[in-house]
Motif scaffolding. Structure first.
Motif, PDB file in Angstrom:
ATOM      1  N   PRO A 172       1.358  -0.931  -0.307  1.00 33.76           N
ATOM      2  CA  PRO A 172      -0.245  -0.227  -0.048  1.00 33.76           C
ATOM      3  C   PRO A 172       0.628   1.246  -0.243  1.00 33.76           C
ATOM      4  CG  PRO A 172      -0.942  -1.188   2.375  1.00 33.76           C
ATOM      5  CD  PRO A 172       0.953  -1.957   1.256  1.00 33.76           C
ATOM      6  N   THR A 173       2.312   1.250   0.360  1.00 31.06           N
ATOM      7  CA  THR A 173       2.894   2.119   0.049  1.00 31.06           C
ATOM      8  C   THR A 173       3.697   2.694  -1.488  1.00 31.06           C
ATOM      9  OG1 THR A 173       5.037   1.477   0.841  1.00 31.06           O
ATOM     10  CG2 THR A 173       3.271   2.169   3.027  1.00 31.06           C
ATOM     11  N   TYR A 174       3.850   1.580  -1.922  1.00 30.66           N
ATOM     12  CA  TYR A 174       3.988   1.573  -2.962  1.00 30.66           C
ATOM     13  C   TYR A 174       4.486   2.979  -3.780  1.00 30.66           C
ATOM     14  CZ  TYR A 174       6.088   0.565  -7.790  1.00 30.66           C
ATOM     15  OH  TYR A 174       6.684   0.664  -8.795  1.00 30.66           O
ATOM     16  N   TYR A 175       3.751   3.571  -3.243  1.00 35.23           N
ATOM     17  CA  TYR A 175       3.253   4.968  -4.695  1.00 35.23           C
ATOM     18  C   TYR A 175       4.330   6.218  -3.600  1.00 35.23           C
ATOM     19  CZ  TYR A 175       0.783   3.282  -8.136  1.00 35.23           C
ATOM     20  OH  TYR A 175       0.398   2.396  -9.335  1.00 35.23           O
ATOM     21  N   ALA A 176       3.812   6.406  -2.522  1.00 34.76           N
ATOM     22  CA  ALA A 176       3.951   7.260  -0.984  1.00 34.76           C
ATOM     23  C   ALA A 176       5.944   6.772  -1.380  1.00 34.76           C
ATOM     24  CB  ALA A 176       3.757   6.736   0.325  1.00 34.76           C
ATOM     25  N   LYS A 177       6.177   5.981  -1.220  1.00 40.31           N
ATOM     26  CA  LYS A 177       8.155   5.413  -1.275  1.00 40.31           C
ATOM     27  C   LYS A 177       8.589   6.066  -2.705  1.00 40.31           C
ATOM     28  CE  LYS A 177       7.922   1.695   1.273  1.00 40.31           C
ATOM     29  NZ  LYS A 177       7.756  -0.483   1.597  1.00 40.31           N
ATOM     30  N   ARG A 178       7.996   5.813  -3.631  1.00 40.67           N
ATOM     31  CA  ARG A 178       8.260   6.842  -5.175  1.00 40.67           C
ATOM     32  C   ARG A 178       8.541   8.346  -5.163  1.00 40.67           C
ATOM     33  NH1 ARG A 178       5.140   4.369  -9.835  1.00 40.67           N
ATOM     34  NH2 ARG A 178       6.562   5.790 -10.857  1.00 40.67           N
ATOM     35  N   GLN A 179       6.803   8.756  -5.180  1.00 44.07           N
ATOM     36  CA  GLN A 179       7.002  10.492  -4.248  1.00 44.07           C
ATOM     37  C   GLN A 179       8.079  10.482  -2.992  1.00 44.07           C
ATOM     38  OE1 GLN A 179       4.944  11.997  -6.263  1.00 44.07           O
ATOM     39  NE2 GLN A 179       5.495  13.776  -4.808  1.00 44.07           N
ATOM     40  N   LEU A 180       8.167   9.719  -2.562  1.00 44.54           N
ATOM     41  CA  LEU A 180       9.170  10.175  -1.191  1.00 44.54           C
ATOM     42  C   LEU A 180      10.825   9.805  -2.226  1.00 44.54           C
ATOM     43  CD1 LEU A 180       9.747  10.664   1.613  1.00 44.54           C
ATOM     44  CD2 LEU A 180      10.400   8.776   2.136  1.00 44.54           C
ATOM     45  N   VAL A 181      11.134   8.913  -2.658  1.00 49.50           N
ATOM     46  CA  VAL A 181      12.465   9.466  -3.677  1.00 49.50           C
ATOM     47  C   VAL A 181      12.718  10.488  -4.442  1.00 49.50           C
ATOM     48  CG1 VAL A 181      13.805   7.857  -5.137  1.00 49.50           C
ATOM     49  CG2 VAL A 181      12.641   6.635  -2.983  1.00 49.50           C
ATOM     50  N   MET A 182      11.686  10.851  -5.189  1.00 44.67           N
ATOM     51  CA  MET A 182      11.030  12.225  -5.771  1.00 44.67           C
ATOM     52  C   MET A 182      12.052  12.879  -5.063  1.00 44.67           C
ATOM     53  SD  MET A 182      12.506  11.167  -8.476  1.00 44.67           S
ATOM     54  CE  MET A 182      11.814   9.629  -9.140  1.00 44.67           C
TER      55      MET A 182
END
Length: 82
Positions: free
Chosen positions: A56-66
């Motif tokens: 469930p945190t897949y997109y949030a992790k990607r956003q955090l990296v960016m």
């Protein structure tokens, strides 16, 4: 090799400029708010998708990296002498 702040001349210190703390705090506040919104809006979708391996945190992790890359770019751009 970078000089320590105490070793800079007055002119070099003025050219470097102080950190704009209200702008930095506003940027970090908006970044945090955006991460919460991305997680809130995409956690269910990411949980049911095969692409994210049901994380469930897949997109949030990607956003955090960016966001971290963007903050690093902001820092290096602010320190460049134009």
């Amino acid at each position: 090799m970078a000089k320590a702040k105490r070793d800079l001349t007055i002119e070099e210190q003025w050219a470097r400029g102080p950190v704009d703390m209200p702008f930095l705090m506003l940027t970090l506040l908006l970044l945090g708010f955006g991460l919460v919104m991305v997680f809130s809006a995409s956690s269910a979708t990411a949980y049911y998708e095969e692409l994210s391996n049901h994380d469930p945190t897949y997109y949030a992790k990607r956003q955090l990296v960016m966001a971290i890359l963007g903050l690093a770019a902001m820092y290096f751009t602010s320190r460049s002498n134009y």
